[in-house]
Design a protein around this motif. Sequence first.
Motif, PDB file in Angstrom:
ATOM      1  N   GLU A  68       0.864  -1.177   0.000  1.00 14.21           N
ATOM      2  CA  GLU A  68       0.000   0.000   0.000  1.00 14.21           C
ATOM      3  C   GLU A  68       0.899   1.224   0.000  1.00 14.21           C
ATOM      4  O   GLU A  68       1.675   1.434   0.947  1.00 14.21           O
ATOM      5  CB  GLU A  68      -0.917   0.010   1.217  1.00 14.21           C
ATOM      6  N   VAL A  69       0.829   2.017  -1.052  1.00 11.59           N
ATOM      7  CA  VAL A  69       1.697   3.180  -1.201  1.00 11.59           C
ATOM      8  C   VAL A  69       1.086   4.380  -0.489  1.00 11.59           C
ATOM      9  O   VAL A  69      -0.062   4.753  -0.745  1.00 11.59           O
ATOM     10  CB  VAL A  69       1.921   3.509  -2.693  1.00 11.59           C
ATOM     11  N   ILE A  70       1.851   4.996   0.409  1.00  8.26           N
ATOM     12  CA  ILE A  70       1.412   6.194   1.127  1.00  8.26           C
ATOM     13  C   ILE A  70       2.023   7.438   0.495  1.00  8.26           C
ATOM     14  O   ILE A  70       1.334   8.434   0.264  1.00  8.26           O
ATOM     15  CB  ILE A  70       1.789   6.096   2.619  1.00  8.26           C
ATOM     16  N   GLU A  71       3.327   7.407   0.206  1.00 13.39           N
ATOM     17  CA  GLU A  71       4.004   8.470  -0.522  1.00 13.39           C
ATOM     18  C   GLU A  71       4.591   7.890  -1.796  1.00 13.39           C
ATOM     19  O   GLU A  71       4.957   6.713  -1.843  1.00 13.39           O
ATOM     20  CB  GLU A  71       5.117   9.090   0.335  1.00 13.39           C
ATOM     21  N   LYS A  72       4.675   8.698  -2.836  1.00 10.95           N
ATOM     22  CA  LYS A  72       5.186   8.250  -4.131  1.00 10.95           C
ATOM     23  C   LYS A  72       6.427   7.382  -3.952  1.00 10.95           C
ATOM     24  O   LYS A  72       7.394   7.786  -3.302  1.00 10.95           O
ATOM     25  CB  LYS A  72       5.517   9.452  -5.013  1.00 10.95           C
ATOM     26  N   THR A  73       6.371   6.185  -4.502  1.00 13.27           N
ATOM     27  CA  THR A  73       7.392   5.180  -4.243  1.00 13.27           C
ATOM     28  C   THR A  73       8.037   4.705  -5.540  1.00 13.27           C
ATOM     29  O   THR A  73       7.350   4.484  -6.540  1.00 13.27           O
ATOM     30  CB  THR A  73       6.796   3.962  -3.506  1.00 13.27           C
ATOM     31  N   THR A  74       9.349   4.557  -5.489  1.00 10.67           N
ATOM     32  CA  THR A  74      10.095   3.957  -6.595  1.00 10.67           C
ATOM     33  C   THR A  74      10.660   2.627  -6.117  1.00 10.67           C
ATOM     34  O   THR A  74      11.485   2.577  -5.208  1.00 10.67           O
ATOM     35  CB  THR A  74      11.241   4.869  -7.057  1.00 10.67           C
ATOM     36  N   PHE A  75      10.158   1.540  -6.710  1.00  7.17           N
ATOM     37  CA  PHE A  75      10.598   0.197  -6.381  1.00  7.17           C
ATOM     38  C   PHE A  75      11.610  -0.280  -7.416  1.00  7.17           C
ATOM     39  O   PHE A  75      11.398  -0.103  -8.625  1.00  7.17           O
ATOM     40  CB  PHE A  75       9.435  -0.804  -6.421  1.00  7.17           C
ATOM     41  N   PHE A  76      12.684  -0.904  -6.966  1.00  3.76           N
ATOM     42  CA  PHE A  76      13.490  -1.761  -7.849  1.00  3.76           C
ATOM     43  C   PHE A  76      13.093  -3.186  -7.533  1.00  3.76           C
ATOM     44  O   PHE A  76      13.046  -3.584  -6.368  1.00  3.76           O
ATOM     45  CB  PHE A  76      14.992  -1.585  -7.593  1.00  3.76           C
ATOM     46  N   PHE A  77      12.782  -3.983  -8.556  1.00  3.64           N
ATOM     47  CA  PHE A  77      12.401  -5.366  -8.295  1.00  3.64           C
ATOM     48  C   PHE A  77      13.301  -6.336  -9.049  1.00  3.64           C
ATOM     49  O   PHE A  77      13.787  -6.034 -10.146  1.00  3.64           O
ATOM     50  CB  PHE A  77      10.924  -5.614  -8.635  1.00  3.64           C
ATOM     51  N   LEU A  78      13.546  -7.454  -8.428  1.00  2.00           N
ATOM     52  CA  LEU A  78      14.297  -8.564  -9.005  1.00  2.00           C
ATOM     53  C   LEU A  78      13.493  -9.832  -8.805  1.00  2.00           C
ATOM     54  O   LEU A  78      13.123 -10.164  -7.674  1.00  2.00           O
ATOM     55  CB  LEU A  78      15.671  -8.691  -8.321  1.00  2.00           C
ATOM     56  N   ARG A  79      13.195 -10.520  -9.888  1.00  2.00           N
ATOM     57  CA  ARG A  79      12.452 -11.774  -9.823  1.00  2.00           C
ATOM     58  C   ARG A  79      13.299 -12.873 -10.437  1.00  2.00           C
ATOM     59  O   ARG A  79      13.962 -12.659 -11.451  1.00  2.00           O
ATOM     60  CB  ARG A  79      11.132 -11.650 -10.593  1.00  2.00           C
ATOM     61  N   PHE A  80      13.281 -14.048  -9.819  1.00  2.02           N
ATOM     62  CA  PHE A  80      13.990 -15.186 -10.398  1.00  2.02           C
ATOM     63  C   PHE A  80      13.246 -16.462 -10.035  1.00  2.02           C
ATOM     64  O   PHE A  80      12.612 -16.556  -8.989  1.00  2.02           O
ATOM     65  CB  PHE A  80      15.451 -15.241  -9.926  1.00  2.02           C
ATOM     66  N   ASN A  81      13.313 -17.450 -10.912  1.00  4.27           N
ATOM     67  CA  ASN A  81      12.570 -18.685 -10.692  1.00  4.27           C
ATOM     68  C   ASN A  81      13.481 -19.899 -10.675  1.00  4.27           C
ATOM     69  O   ASN A  81      14.710 -19.781 -10.689  1.00  4.27           O
ATOM     70  CB  ASN A  81      11.451 -18.832 -11.735  1.00  4.27           C
ATOM     71  N   GLU A  82      12.867 -21.086 -10.665  1.00  4.17           N
ATOM     72  CA  GLU A  82      13.651 -22.312 -10.537  1.00  4.17           C
ATOM     73  C   GLU A  82      14.555 -22.540 -11.736  1.00  4.17           C
ATOM     74  O   GLU A  82      15.630 -23.125 -11.598  1.00  4.17           O
ATOM     75  CB  GLU A  82      12.731 -23.524 -10.320  1.00  4.17           C
ATOM     76  N   SER A  83      14.168 -22.073 -12.919  1.00  7.68           N
ATOM     77  CA  SER A  83      15.023 -22.276 -14.089  1.00  7.68           C
ATOM     78  C   SER A  83      16.312 -21.466 -13.957  1.00  7.68           C
ATOM     79  O   SER A  83      17.360 -21.877 -14.458  1.00  7.68           O
ATOM     80  CB  SER A  83      14.286 -21.901 -15.378  1.00  7.68           C
ATOM     81  N   TYR A  84      16.252 -20.319 -13.272  1.00  6.65           N
ATOM     82  CA  TYR A  84      17.468 -19.546 -13.016  1.00  6.65           C
ATOM     83  C   TYR A  84      18.350 -20.279 -12.017  1.00  6.65           C
ATOM     84  O   TYR A  84      19.574 -20.376 -12.199  1.00  6.65           O
ATOM     85  CB  TYR A  84      17.127 -18.157 -12.491  1.00  6.65           C
ATOM     86  N   LEU A  85      17.742 -20.813 -10.958  1.00  7.09           N
ATOM     87  CA  LEU A  85      18.520 -21.531  -9.951  1.00  7.09           C
ATOM     88  C   LEU A  85      19.220 -22.740 -10.549  1.00  7.09           C
ATOM     89  O   LEU A  85      20.312 -23.120 -10.134  1.00  7.09           O
ATOM     90  CB  LEU A  85      17.609 -21.957  -8.796  1.00  7.09           C
ATOM     91  N   LYS A  86      18.583 -23.354 -11.559  1.00  4.64           N
ATOM     92  CA  LYS A  86      19.163 -24.548 -12.177  1.00  4.64           C
ATOM     93  C   LYS A  86      20.437 -24.248 -12.953  1.00  4.64           C
ATOM     94  O   LYS A  86      21.177 -25.153 -13.315  1.00  4.64           O
ATOM     95  CB  LYS A  86      18.134 -25.216 -13.085  1.00  4.64           C
ATOM     96  N   THR A  87      20.697 -22.970 -13.215  1.00  2.07           N
ATOM     97  CA  THR A  87      21.922 -22.603 -13.928  1.00  2.07           C
ATOM     98  C   THR A  87      23.090 -22.367 -12.978  1.00  2.07           C
ATOM     99  O   THR A  87      24.206 -22.133 -13.425  1.00  2.07           O
ATOM    100  CB  THR A  87      21.704 -21.329 -14.769  1.00  2.07           C
ATOM    101  N   GLN A  88      22.841 -22.436 -11.682  1.00  2.27           N
ATOM    102  CA  GLN A  88      23.874 -22.104 -10.698  1.00  2.27           C
ATOM    103  C   GLN A  88      24.572 -23.360 -10.192  1.00  2.27           C
ATOM    104  O   GLN A  88      24.035 -24.453 -10.227  1.00  2.27           O
ATOM    105  CB  GLN A  88      23.256 -21.339  -9.526  1.00  2.27           C
ATOM    106  N   ASP A  89      25.797 -23.163  -9.687  1.00  3.72           N
ATOM    107  CA  ASP A  89      26.538 -24.319  -9.191  1.00  3.72           C
ATOM    108  C   ASP A  89      26.114 -24.664  -7.767  1.00  3.72           C
ATOM    109  O   ASP A  89      25.425 -23.904  -7.091  1.00  3.72           O
ATOM    110  CB  ASP A  89      28.054 -24.096  -9.269  1.00  3.72           C
ATOM    111  N   ARG A  90      26.546 -25.820  -7.329  1.00  2.86           N
ATOM    112  CA  ARG A  90      26.101 -26.362  -6.048  1.00  2.86           C
ATOM    113  C   ARG A  90      26.545 -25.515  -4.868  1.00  2.86           C
ATOM    114  O   ARG A  90      25.783 -25.298  -3.929  1.00  2.86           O
ATOM    115  CB  ARG A  90      26.623 -27.794  -5.893  1.00  2.86           C
ATOM    116  N   GLU A  91      27.781 -25.021  -4.903  1.00  4.96           N
ATOM    117  CA  GLU A  91      28.270 -24.234  -3.775  1.00  4.96           C
ATOM    118  C   GLU A  91      27.478 -22.943  -3.619  1.00  4.96           C
ATOM    119  O   GLU A  91      27.203 -22.514  -2.504  1.00  4.96           O
ATOM    120  CB  GLU A  91      29.768 -23.926  -3.966  1.00  4.96           C
ATOM    121  N   TRP A  92      27.095 -22.329  -4.738  1.00  6.47           N
ATOM    122  CA  TRP A  92      26.291 -21.111  -4.653  1.00  6.47           C
ATOM    123  C   TRP A  92      24.916 -21.426  -4.089  1.00  6.47           C
ATOM    124  O   TRP A  92      24.370 -20.671  -3.284  1.00  6.47           O
ATOM    125  CB  TRP A  92      26.176 -20.476  -6.037  1.00  6.47           C
ATOM    126  N   LEU A  93      24.353 -22.563  -4.482  1.00  9.53           N
ATOM    127  CA  LEU A  93      23.042 -22.946  -3.960  1.00  9.53           C
ATOM    128  C   LEU A  93      23.083 -23.162  -2.455  1.00  9.53           C
ATOM    129  O   LEU A  93      22.125 -22.852  -1.747  1.00  9.53           O
ATOM    130  CB  LEU A  93      22.548 -24.219  -4.658  1.00  9.53           C
TER     131      LEU A  93
END
Length: 284
Positions: A68-93
């Motif tokens: 719920e926005v009370i004052e004008k808001t600027t959001f930065f958003f980052l979304r990632f899903n399971e297909s992105y996680l599948k590209t990462q190595d085990r230690e990072w996971l």
Amino acid sequence: MLIKNLYLPFEIGIFETDTYTAKEHKNTYFEMFFILEGKGIQVINQHQLEYAPNKLFLIFPQDTHGFEVIEKTTFFFLRFNESYLKTQDREWLKKLEYIFYNHNHLPGCILKNTEDKPLIRALAEALTKEQKGQNLYKQEVMQQLINTIITIAARNIALLETANQYHPTQPLSVLGYVHQNIYFPNALRIEKLAEHFNLSPNYMSEYFKKQTGESFQHYINSYRMKLIETRLLHTNFRLNEIADEFGLTDVSHLNKLFKNHKGINPSEFRKFANVDRKANETKI
């Protein structure tokens, strides 16, 4: 309730509004919001908390959430899903285990280290600039920046959990030891835990159950199975790789433990999860 899907491995962007009220909904992906400017209220799973600039919020798949926005808001958003996680190595996971299971899924900024706030802002601005440009290795640079943001989030959630580390009367220090050693079965014997905290094995067993409501072995088994579920849902690791990672004897050992926990074997669990995911995508 509306369910939102993400059809790309990751997505970033800037969203600015002064009248926006987001209806509560669920995602099938992970989402981070960093508040660049503005004030308002964040809602997660029916819990509310005010937000302000330089706050970083983490939304899990299946969390209900809105703003719920009370004052004008600027959001930065980052979304990632399971297909992105599948590209990462085990230690990072492994670094993400704190994100997957040690966070409380309540509203509020996850940045415990205040020095990380300007760092996240700089990374968000760099990502946005990189996305708009046409530089060489654009995707590779963006992936490195995204991984840095996710790793900083994991570090801060780890700090939230381990803030009371090394205080023998705090249950989180005991759980922290379990979480950090979940891949090393020999370190998870009650004798080793008792030795680490300078307590007798009998007292440690009683203390652990009193603080968690579960026996030491039951907690370890449940936590390990949750992490194995994550591997099955979000990676392409083979069953023998997963068994080896968690110190299990072989795939048969993994199958037995998992079936006792979920009632089906790991292969069936992964298959049904993929079917459910595709069914959800067809609803959008």
